[in-house]
Write a protein that holds these residues in place. Sequence first.
Motif, PDB file in Angstrom:
ATOM      1  N   GLY A  51     -32.092 -16.596  32.504  1.00  0.00           N
ATOM      2  CA  GLY A  51     -30.752 -17.062  32.859  1.00  0.00           C
ATOM      3  C   GLY A  51     -29.901 -15.949  33.442  1.00  0.00           C
ATOM      4  O   GLY A  51     -29.131 -16.161  34.386  1.00  0.00           O
ATOM      5  N   PHE A  52     -30.049 -14.721  32.899  1.00  0.00           N
ATOM      6  CA  PHE A  52     -29.323 -13.576  33.459  1.00  0.00           C
ATOM      7  C   PHE A  52     -29.781 -13.294  34.892  1.00  0.00           C
ATOM      8  O   PHE A  52     -28.977 -12.940  35.752  1.00  0.00           O
ATOM      9  CB  PHE A  52     -29.543 -12.327  32.600  1.00  0.00           C
ATOM     10  N   LYS A  53     -31.080 -13.428  35.122  1.00  0.00           N
ATOM     11  CA  LYS A  53     -31.608 -13.216  36.484  1.00  0.00           C
ATOM     12  C   LYS A  53     -30.964 -14.202  37.462  1.00  0.00           C
ATOM     13  O   LYS A  53     -30.587 -13.841  38.577  1.00  0.00           O
ATOM     14  CB  LYS A  53     -33.117 -13.373  36.489  1.00  0.00           C
ATOM     15  N   GLN A  54     -30.845 -15.471  37.036  1.00  0.00           N
ATOM     16  CA  GLN A  54     -30.235 -16.470  37.901  1.00  0.00           C
ATOM     17  C   GLN A  54     -28.772 -16.143  38.181  1.00  0.00           C
ATOM     18  O   GLN A  54     -28.256 -16.429  39.259  1.00  0.00           O
ATOM     19  CB  GLN A  54     -30.336 -17.859  37.243  1.00  0.00           C
ATOM     20  N   GLN A  55     -28.105 -15.544  37.187  1.00  0.00           N
ATOM     21  CA  GLN A  55     -26.676 -15.280  37.301  1.00  0.00           C
ATOM     22  C   GLN A  55     -26.371 -13.930  37.965  1.00  0.00           C
ATOM     23  O   GLN A  55     -25.441 -13.823  38.768  1.00  0.00           O
ATOM     24  CB  GLN A  55     -26.040 -15.318  35.918  1.00  0.00           C
ATOM     25  N   TYR A  56     -27.156 -12.916  37.631  1.00  0.00           N
ATOM     26  CA  TYR A  56     -26.825 -11.552  38.061  1.00  0.00           C
ATOM     27  C   TYR A  56     -27.947 -10.881  38.855  1.00  0.00           C
ATOM     28  O   TYR A  56     -27.892  -9.677  39.095  1.00  0.00           O
ATOM     29  CB  TYR A  56     -26.514 -10.678  36.837  1.00  0.00           C
ATOM     30  N   GLY A  57     -28.953 -11.638  39.251  1.00  0.00           N
ATOM     31  CA  GLY A  57     -30.109 -11.036  39.906  1.00  0.00           C
ATOM     32  C   GLY A  57     -29.760 -10.232  41.140  1.00  0.00           C
ATOM     33  O   GLY A  57     -30.334  -9.166  41.389  1.00  0.00           O
ATOM     34  N   HIS A  58     -28.780 -10.700  41.923  1.00  0.00           N
ATOM     35  CA  HIS A  58     -28.411 -10.007  43.158  1.00  0.00           C
ATOM     36  C   HIS A  58     -27.902  -8.595  42.889  1.00  0.00           C
ATOM     37  O   HIS A  58     -28.097  -7.682  43.689  1.00  0.00           O
ATOM     38  CB  HIS A  58     -27.348 -10.805  43.907  1.00  0.00           C
ATOM     39  N   ALA A  59     -27.242  -8.409  41.743  1.00  0.00           N
ATOM     40  CA  ALA A  59     -26.714  -7.081  41.400  1.00  0.00           C
ATOM     41  C   ALA A  59     -27.828  -6.099  41.077  1.00  0.00           C
ATOM     42  O   ALA A  59     -27.631  -4.885  41.159  1.00  0.00           O
ATOM     43  CB  ALA A  59     -25.754  -7.198  40.215  1.00  0.00           C
ATOM     44  N   LEU A  60     -28.993  -6.624  40.710  1.00  0.00           N
ATOM     45  CA  LEU A  60     -30.131  -5.773  40.360  1.00  0.00           C
ATOM     46  C   LEU A  60     -31.161  -5.714  41.480  1.00  0.00           C
ATOM     47  O   LEU A  60     -32.261  -5.179  41.302  1.00  0.00           O
ATOM     48  CB  LEU A  60     -30.796  -6.308  39.080  1.00  0.00           C
ATOM     49  N   GLY A  61     -30.808  -6.296  42.615  1.00  0.00           N
ATOM     50  CA  GLY A  61     -31.736  -6.295  43.739  1.00  0.00           C
ATOM     51  C   GLY A  61     -32.833  -7.328  43.610  1.00  0.00           C
ATOM     52  O   GLY A  61     -33.875  -7.218  44.267  1.00  0.00           O
ATOM     53  N   LEU A  62     -32.608  -8.341  42.770  1.00  0.00           N
ATOM     54  CA  LEU A  62     -33.599  -9.397  42.575  1.00  0.00           C
ATOM     55  C   LEU A  62     -33.103 -10.690  43.210  1.00  0.00           C
ATOM     56  O   LEU A  62     -31.917 -10.854  43.497  1.00  0.00           O
ATOM     57  CB  LEU A  62     -33.843  -9.630  41.074  1.00  0.00           C
ATOM     58  N   ARG A  63     -34.014 -11.606  43.394  1.00  0.00           N
ATOM     59  CA  ARG A  63     -33.622 -12.942  43.861  1.00  0.00           C
ATOM     60  C   ARG A  63     -32.959 -13.684  42.719  1.00  0.00           C
ATOM     61  O   ARG A  63     -33.501 -13.754  41.621  1.00  0.00           O
ATOM     62  CB  ARG A  63     -34.843 -13.727  44.333  1.00  0.00           C
ATOM     63  N   ASP A  64     -31.782 -14.233  42.959  1.00  0.00           N
ATOM     64  CA  ASP A  64     -31.107 -15.003  41.914  1.00  0.00           C
ATOM     65  C   ASP A  64     -31.951 -16.212  41.508  1.00  0.00           C
ATOM     66  O   ASP A  64     -32.216 -16.444  40.333  1.00  0.00           O
ATOM     67  CB  ASP A  64     -29.740 -15.494  42.401  1.00  0.00           C
ATOM     68  N   LEU A  65     -32.332 -16.989  42.504  1.00  0.00           N
ATOM     69  CA  LEU A  65     -33.052 -18.242  42.257  1.00  0.00           C
ATOM     70  C   LEU A  65     -34.340 -18.267  43.063  1.00  0.00           C
ATOM     71  O   LEU A  65     -34.368 -17.854  44.233  1.00  0.00           O
ATOM     72  CB  LEU A  65     -32.178 -19.440  42.649  1.00  0.00           C
ATOM     73  N   GLU A  66     -35.385 -18.762  42.418  1.00  0.00           N
ATOM     74  CA  GLU A  66     -36.655 -18.944  43.119  1.00  0.00           C
ATOM     75  C   GLU A  66     -36.567 -20.190  44.006  1.00  0.00           C
ATOM     76  O   GLU A  66     -35.682 -21.037  43.823  1.00  0.00           O
ATOM     77  CB  GLU A  66     -37.792 -19.084  42.106  1.00  0.00           C
TER      78      GLU A  66
END
Length: 488
Positions: free
Chosen positions: A191-206
């Motif tokens: 859920g954090f990845k979906q919400q904050y993924g862009h800040a960590l250089g990750l894709r928010d949503l697959e």
Amino acid sequence: MIDRIYQLTDGWRHSRLLFGLLGLLLAVVAGYLIGKMGIMGGLLVIALPVGIATLVMILLEPKVGVYLYANLSFLIGAARFMDGDIQVGLGLDGLLVLTFAATLLNARRMNWKRLKNPAFYCVCLWLFYTILEYFNPDSPYPPAWFYHARSFSLSWAFLSFIVLVNPITKNDVWLLIKTWLVWSVIAAFWGFKQQYGHALGLRDLEQAELNWLAAGGARTHILWGQLRSFSFYSDAGQFGSEMAGVTLICLILFMNEKRWFSKFLYVGLTLVIFWGFAVSGTRSALFVLIGGYGAYLVLQRKLKPILLSAAVGIPILCILLFTHLGDGVYQIYRIRTALRPTQDESFLVRLENQQRLKAYLVNLPFGTGIGSSSGAGVRFTPWHWAAQIPPDSWYVQLWIETGIVGLSVYLFVLAGIILTGIWQLWRLKDPWITTLMLILLCEFIGICVVSYSNPILGQFPTSTMLYINSMLFASAGRWEKANERMSE
């Protein structure tokens, strides 16, 4: 002695020959499948022995099937990542039936006396009523019964039977809770990845999640440009309520833990999982904590915990109710609005829908039949009024499909199970068993409270955990008796 060594050596030679032939056969089959199906064929070769081993384990020890069923329930929402129309739910149903059959095959090892339990009688009463609902003359499409009856009563009945009679130990219960915590941490971080993924250089949503939102999920999961995280659960409502329920579990473990290292661990888990609840944007899930923790304080029957909790909880509620501190953080703002329902447009719309339903159902004491509203209703009878008004509540869905009579029976069943659990709990003497049962019972009560505003009580994995847990705390005395006999 020499003859015995010769026999063992000769037997080992024959075994090596047998294993060699089996290995050769497997290599041939693997080559054929890979040649025909490519990578999927290779995966099938790997999965086949694992599947056979799992089948044997369940047949030999049915409680393995219960544990596997609970774990796989957490993955049912991940079906959105799979190509094609894969019926994960039917696979889980097959596993449940297999576990039930294995329980019967191991009948000699089962404790059939435990079926004489008020909670089990309550589940059987509800099962009987839902079976009668198949013959409801007001049902627009009777075959839809099979789609909702599973989550209404069939799975509960199977799991109740299996859990009660199997030789489940208190270590098994603790393993189940720890597994629950692990899945919840994984879900929170997704859920954090979906919400904050862009800040960590990750894709928010697959891509699969984007497709799900585009297919209609965005209507309820993107509000004012803000995503409500749903992790790998069915939706944000389910995710938020699960996170709130497990936050409650961590709080109770913290309150009852004496070792400082473990206390710090539970504090960390509480913060992580609570923020998982926050990023879901599911306001009503707050009442899982309020209802469940309130039940915990009452069931403790001790004044000191009540006073300490009031000293902490009342100021927090006052800040949420009478100030605007933290409104700049969207998640805190969403939580605050849960305490002001009369100012919430979505809540007022729900009340309007319930008034419309009341007018429709006034002459339908047994409802419009199981499967006539929500998912199955939209799929099979979209022209019927029951499918056109969103229930937005587990109890409202039951009211539509089983009528005021069915809803009354269901509430009676829930009350009977909770009272049985309280009766069992207050008879316990072992502090560790008491803590485990408090966890299960209070989380059950919290989910029952929030199900007024979210139809989550019949969704995986919430339903799986509740159905298993209800029979564990309703038969809590089994472990104290086992301690006296030293037989489990």
